[in-house]
Design a protein around this motif. Structure first.
Motif, PDB file in Angstrom:
ATOM      1  N   GLU A 485       1.000  -1.590   0.142  1.00 44.72           N
ATOM      2  CA  GLU A 485      -0.211   0.206  -0.032  1.00 44.72           C
ATOM      3  C   GLU A 485       1.024   1.420  -0.141  1.00 44.72           C
ATOM      4  O   GLU A 485       0.552   2.535  -0.729  1.00 44.72           O
ATOM      5  N   ASP A 486       2.048   1.329   0.754  1.00 44.63           N
ATOM      6  CA  ASP A 486       2.804   2.503   1.134  1.00 44.63           C
ATOM      7  C   ASP A 486       3.633   2.564  -0.856  1.00 44.63           C
ATOM      8  O   ASP A 486       3.501   3.663  -1.353  1.00 44.63           O
ATOM      9  N   GLU A 487       3.460   1.425  -1.566  1.00 45.90           N
ATOM     10  CA  GLU A 487       4.363   1.582  -2.479  1.00 45.90           C
ATOM     11  C   GLU A 487       3.919   1.620  -3.502  1.00 45.90           C
ATOM     12  O   GLU A 487       3.956   3.107  -4.494  1.00 45.90           O
ATOM     13  N   ARG A 488       2.158   1.972  -2.852  1.00 45.88           N
ATOM     14  CA  ARG A 488       1.004   2.267  -4.388  1.00 45.88           C
ATOM     15  C   ARG A 488       0.930   3.652  -4.140  1.00 45.88           C
ATOM     16  O   ARG A 488       0.872   4.673  -4.815  1.00 45.88           O
ATOM     17  N   GLU A 493       1.674   8.997  -5.871  1.00 46.66           N
ATOM     18  CA  GLU A 493       2.110  10.371  -5.576  1.00 46.66           C
ATOM     19  C   GLU A 493       3.223  10.926  -6.974  1.00 46.66           C
ATOM     20  O   GLU A 493       3.487  11.505  -7.138  1.00 46.66           O
ATOM     21  N   ILE A 494       4.335  10.069  -6.916  1.00 48.52           N
ATOM     22  CA  ILE A 494       5.268   9.846  -8.191  1.00 48.52           C
ATOM     23  C   ILE A 494       4.628  10.691  -9.554  1.00 48.52           C
ATOM     24  O   ILE A 494       4.834  11.321 -10.163  1.00 48.52           O
ATOM     25  N   GLU A 495       3.475   9.367  -9.838  1.00 47.84           N
ATOM     26  CA  GLU A 495       2.761   9.612 -10.950  1.00 47.84           C
ATOM     27  C   GLU A 495       2.090  11.122 -10.840  1.00 47.84           C
ATOM     28  O   GLU A 495       1.865  11.577 -12.202  1.00 47.84           O
ATOM     29  N   ARG A 496       1.523  11.310 -10.242  1.00 44.02           N
ATOM     30  CA  ARG A 496       0.348  12.640  -9.643  1.00 44.02           C
ATOM     31  C   ARG A 496       1.318  13.530 -10.234  1.00 44.02           C
ATOM     32  O   ARG A 496       1.094  14.438 -10.971  1.00 44.02           O
ATOM     33  N   LYS A 497       2.599  13.744  -9.330  1.00 46.53           N
ATOM     34  CA  LYS A 497       3.576  14.665  -9.201  1.00 46.53           C
ATOM     35  C   LYS A 497       4.378  14.915 -11.161  1.00 46.53           C
ATOM     36  O   LYS A 497       4.128  15.957 -11.745  1.00 46.53           O
ATOM     37  N   LYS A 498       4.556  14.044 -11.476  1.00 47.13           N
ATOM     38  CA  LYS A 498       4.900  13.866 -13.341  1.00 47.13           C
ATOM     39  C   LYS A 498       3.460  14.561 -13.768  1.00 47.13           C
ATOM     40  O   LYS A 498       4.007  15.458 -15.172  1.00 47.13           O
ATOM     41  N   ALA A 499       2.474  13.965 -13.483  1.00 49.53           N
ATOM     42  CA  ALA A 499       1.353  14.402 -14.358  1.00 49.53           C
ATOM     43  C   ALA A 499       1.240  16.226 -14.210  1.00 49.53           C
ATOM     44  O   ALA A 499       0.872  16.502 -15.364  1.00 49.53           O
ATOM     45  N   ALA A 500       1.609  16.420 -12.822  1.00 52.20           N
ATOM     46  CA  ALA A 500       1.205  18.167 -12.805  1.00 52.20           C
ATOM     47  C   ALA A 500       1.919  18.677 -13.630  1.00 52.20           C
ATOM     48  O   ALA A 500       2.316  19.687 -14.311  1.00 52.20           O
ATOM     49  N   GLU A 501       3.599  17.723 -13.246  1.00 45.22           N
ATOM     50  CA  GLU A 501       4.677  18.849 -13.924  1.00 45.22           C
ATOM     51  C   GLU A 501       4.257  18.485 -16.073  1.00 45.22           C
ATOM     52  O   GLU A 501       4.303  19.404 -16.385  1.00 45.22           O
ATOM     53  N   GLU A 502       4.179  17.322 -16.216  1.00 42.95           N
ATOM     54  CA  GLU A 502       3.582  17.770 -18.102  1.00 42.95           C
ATOM     55  C   GLU A 502       2.351  18.180 -18.312  1.00 42.95           C
ATOM     56  O   GLU A 502       2.177  18.686 -19.832  1.00 42.95           O
ATOM     57  N   ALA A 503       1.564  18.789 -17.342  1.00 37.84           N
ATOM     58  CA  ALA A 503      -0.210  18.757 -17.259  1.00 37.84           C
ATOM     59  C   ALA A 503       0.617  20.673 -17.781  1.00 37.84           C
ATOM     60  O   ALA A 503       0.468  21.743 -18.266  1.00 37.84           O
TER      61      ALA A 503
END
Length: 606
Positions: A485-488, A493-503
C-alpha cells in the motif's frame, strides 16, 4: 506443453492487442479440466472500474449494446468480477485490430490503395449508422472513441466495432482523460483535448483521421493557432497521384477539411453526408464489394500468420491444467499419529488382562521394533515426541518387571511344601512377591498418568505453536500489505507529480506571452540593417529608433514582424524586410521550445 496463467475457470493463452478498455487475451474456458471453447478475455483498466458510478454506467451500456443484437458491434457475453479485477468475456473471433493492419501493411510494403481505403471508411460509416438506431436517454447513440484498436477485421472481410458508445457517457474524470491522452496522443479529437463534450461528429473526425493515415502513411497533427487550411495545402500521399489530376487532389483536401476540422460543427453532419461526398467526388465503383476486396487483402497480408495462429489454437485445445495435490505435506501429523497408535495399543492390552510371558515378549519385541524403525526413519523428531518415547520405554520395562514377578509367584505357588516351616517360608515369599507386584502396578499407574499429562501438554504446545505461527503469518501478511500500500501510494504520488509537471508543460511551438517563458529569444545571426541608396540619400545624417515586434517560432525563425514606431514608411518597410533574415535562439518554457512575440529595439543611423 507451455505453462499458462489461469484465472478462475479461464486459461490465458496469449495477450493480443490492447484497446481503450484494457488488455485483451486469447483464452480458454475449462470444463472437467479440458478446454471447452476459446474466447476473448478483456482485463478492464482500473481507471474504469475504480469509480463505482462510472463502472455501473459502463456495464449498463455494454449490456444494452449486447441486447441490440447488431452483429457488427462486438459486445461481451459476460462481465465477471475476479478478486479486485473486472473482466469482459467476448465470443472468440479470428480477427486483427485495424491498428495492427495499418502497422503490418506498412512494414510489409503492402499499402492500402485509395479504393480500398474509401471502401473501408464507408463500411465503418454504415456500421455507425446502424448503431445509431440504439437510443440512449432519448438520443441516438454513437461510438465516440473510434480509434483503430476499436476497429476489428476478420479474414472474411467483415468489420466489427468494439467498445461502442461507452466513452461519450463517462464522467469527465481528469485521470481518465490523462490516461487516454498518454495512450493515444494525436488520434484523439480536438474536442477531447479541449475537455468538451464528445459528439457524433467525433466519429466523423476519427474516420477522417483513419483516411489520412491510410492515404498518407502519416499522423495528422494540428495545434491551436495554426492555419488549418494551410496544413492541408501540401499533402504528400503514399501512392502516386498524377499532378494533372487536380480535381482529385482538391477533392481530397476538401474531404479532410470536412472531417478533420477542429470545429465539430464544420465537419460532415452525418454518415449519409460523409458517404455521399465520397461517392460523388471520387467515383468509387467498388464500394459494394468491400467485403471481398478486404478479405483478399487480409489473406495476402496475413496468410502465414493465420496458419500459425490456427495451429496454436488447435494445440491449445489439448491443454490440461495440472492437478493440485491434496496429500499431506508435513511429517508432524504422522509422528503424532504413530505415537497415538502405540499408546492406544498399550492401553488396549491392559484392558484385555495379563498376557502370557511369550505373548508379552512378542508384544515388547514388536513395539520395540516399531518404535526403533519409526525413530530411525524420522530425522526431525520434536522434543515432545522424544519425551513420549521415553515414557513408552519406561512402561514397557515395568510390564516386563511385572511379568517376571508374576512368573516367580507362580513358581512359588507350584512348589510343594513338605513341612510347616517350608509352608511358612513359602507364604512369606509370596507376600514379598505380591508386595513387589503391587509396587510395580502403582508405578505403572503413575507412569500412565504422567503419559496422559505429557500428551495433553504436547497437544496444548502444538495448538499454541499453531496460533503463534498464524499470528506471525498475519503480522507478515499485514506488513506485506502495508508495504504494498505504501509503495502504491508512493507510486501514485510520483505519477501525480509527474502528471502535474506534464500538464504544466506547453506544446512545442505553442504561442505564449513573452512574460511567461523561462528563457527569452536571443539573436544568434543576422546582418546589420542595410538600406537602399534612395533611402540613404533621402535621410542622410538622420537617426531613428525603431521598435519592432517579431513573431519568433519554436525554431528561432521570425515568421512575422511589425514596426511599431512612428517612422517613415519606406524605412519601416525596409526594416521589416531585413529583420526577417535574422535568426534567434528559441524561447523556452519548462524545457519546451515555444513561439513568442518579442520586441526588438533598433537604433539606426543613416
Amino acid at each position: 506443453m507451455a505453462d499458462y496463467k489461469q484465472l478462475g475457470n479461464y486459461v490465458l493463452f496469449e495477450e493480443i492487442n490492447p484497446d481503450s478498455i484494457g488488455k485483451n487475451f486469447r483464452a480458454g474456458e475449462l470444463e472437467n479440466r479440458k478446454i471447452k471453447n476459446h474466447l476473448i478475455l478483456s482485463e478492464v483498466h482500473p481507471l474504469l472500474y475504480s469509480n463505482p458510478k462510472i463502472w455501473k454506467r459502463v456495464t449498463l451500456l455494454l449490456e444494452g449494446i449486447k441486447k441490440s443484437n447488431i452483429t457488427g458491434l462486438y459486445s461481451p457475453d459476460k462481465i465477471l468480477t475476479m478478486g479486485e479485477k473486472q473482466m469482459l468475456i467476448f465470443p472468440y473471433k479470428e480477427f486483427v485490430s485495424f491498428d495492427s493492419v495499418l502497422e503490418d501493411s506498412t512494414a510489409k510494403g503492402m499499402p492500402i490503395n485509395f479504393d480500398l481505403a474509401f471502401s473501408i471508411a464507408t463500411a465503418i460509416s454504415d456500421l455507425l449508422d446502424i448503431g445509431s438506431s440504439i437510443v440512449i436517454s432519448g438520443q441516438k447513440s454513437f461510438h465516440g472513441f473510434l480509434t483503430p484498436d476499436n476497429i476489428l477485421i476478420d479474414f472474411e472481410g467483415k468489420i466489427y466495432l468494439k467498445n461502442y458508445g461507452i466513452f461519450p457517457y463517462l464522467d469527465k474524470e481528469e485521470e481518465i482523460f490523462k490516461g487516454m491522452e498518454k495512450q493515444y496522443g494525436s488520434w484523439l479529437t480536438p474536442e477531447f483535448f479541449r475537455r468538451e463534450k464528445i459528439v457524433p461528429q467525433s466519429d466523423v473526425y476519427h474516420l477522417g483521421y483513419l483516411m489520412f493515415k491510410m492515404l498518407t502513411g502519416q499522423y495528422f497533427s494540428y495545434n491551436p493557432g495554426e492555419d488549418f487550411d494551410a496544413k492541408l495545402a501540401n499533402i504528400s500521399f503514399s501512392q502516386h497521384i498524377h499532378e494533372s489530376n487536380k480535381d482529385f487532389i482538391s477533392g481530397l483536401q476538401e474531404f479532410f477539411k470536412k472531417t478533420l476540422n477542429p470545429d465539430p460543427s464544420l465537419r460532415f453532419a452525418s454518415g449519409k453526408e460523409f458517404k455521399e461526398f465520397i461517392s460523388k467526388t471520387f467515383n468509387i465503383d467498388e464500394l459494394s464489394s468491400v467485403t471481398f476486396n478486404l478479405a483478399y487483402f487480409m489473406d495476402s497480408l496475413y496468410s502465414k500468420e493465420r496458419s500459425e495462429s490456427q495451429a496454436r489454437v488447435e494445440s491449445e485445445k489439448l491443454f490440461t491444467p495440472a492437478e493440485v495435490s491434496t496429500a499431506s505435506q508435513g511429517s508432524g501429523k504422522v509422528d503424532h499419529e504413530l505415537v497415538e497408535t502405540i499408546l492406544s495399543g498399550l492401553e488396549e492390552r491392559e484392558k484385555g488382562g495379563k498376557p502370557k510371558l511369550f505373548m508379552l515378549i512378542a508384544s515388547i519385541i514388536i513395539v520395540a521394533i516399531a518404535i526403533g524403525a519409526y525413530f530411525f526413519v524420522q530425522s526431525n523428531k520434536s522434543k515432545q515426541d522424544k519425551l513420549i518415547k521415553a515414557q513408552i520405554q519406561l512402561r514397557m520395562e515395568q510390564e516386563q518387571r511385572e511379568q517376571d514377578l508374576l512368573d516367580q509367584l507362580k513358581a512359588v505357588e507350584d512348589r510343594a511344601a513338605q513341612t510347616e516351616e517350608e509352608k511358612k517360608l513359602q507364604e512369606e515369599e509370596k507376600l514379598k512377591l505380591q508386595s513387589q507386584i503391587d509396587d510395580v502396578q502403582k508405578e505403572k499407574e503413575r507412569l500412565k498418568k504422567q503419559e496422559e499429562e505429557k500428551k495433553k501438554k504436547a497437544e496444548e504446545d502444538k495448538k499454541k505453536k499453531a496460533e503463534e505461527e498464524a499470528a506471525a503469518l498475519k503480522l507478515k501478511e499485514d506488513a506485506k500489505l502495508k508495504k504494498a500500500e505504501d509503495e502504491r501510494k508512493k507510486k501514485e504520488e510520483i505519477e501525480r507529480k509527474k502528471a502535474a509537471e506534464e500538464a504544466l508543460k506547453p506544446k512545442r511551438g505553442e504561442l505564449l506571452p513573452i512574460t511567461e517563458v523561462d528563457k527569452k529569444p536571443v539573436k544568434i545571426s543576422g546582418k546589420k540593417m542595410a538600406f537602399p541608396p534612395s533611402i540613404r540619400s533621402r535621410y542622410a545624417g538622420n537617426r531613428f529608433e525603431a521598435s519592432v515586434m517579431c513573431l519568433i517560432d519554436e525554431n528561432g525563425i521570425i515568421k512575422s514582424s511589425r514596426v511599431l514606431s512612428n517612422i517613415p514608411k519606406d524605412i519601416k518597410k525596409s526594416i521589416e524586410k531585413s529583420i526577417m533574415k535574422w535568426k534567434f535562439s528559441p524561447a523556452m518554457k519548462r524545457g519546451v521550445q515555444v513561439s513568442v512575440w518579442n520586441q526588438v529595439v533598433l537604433k539606426i543611423s543613416i
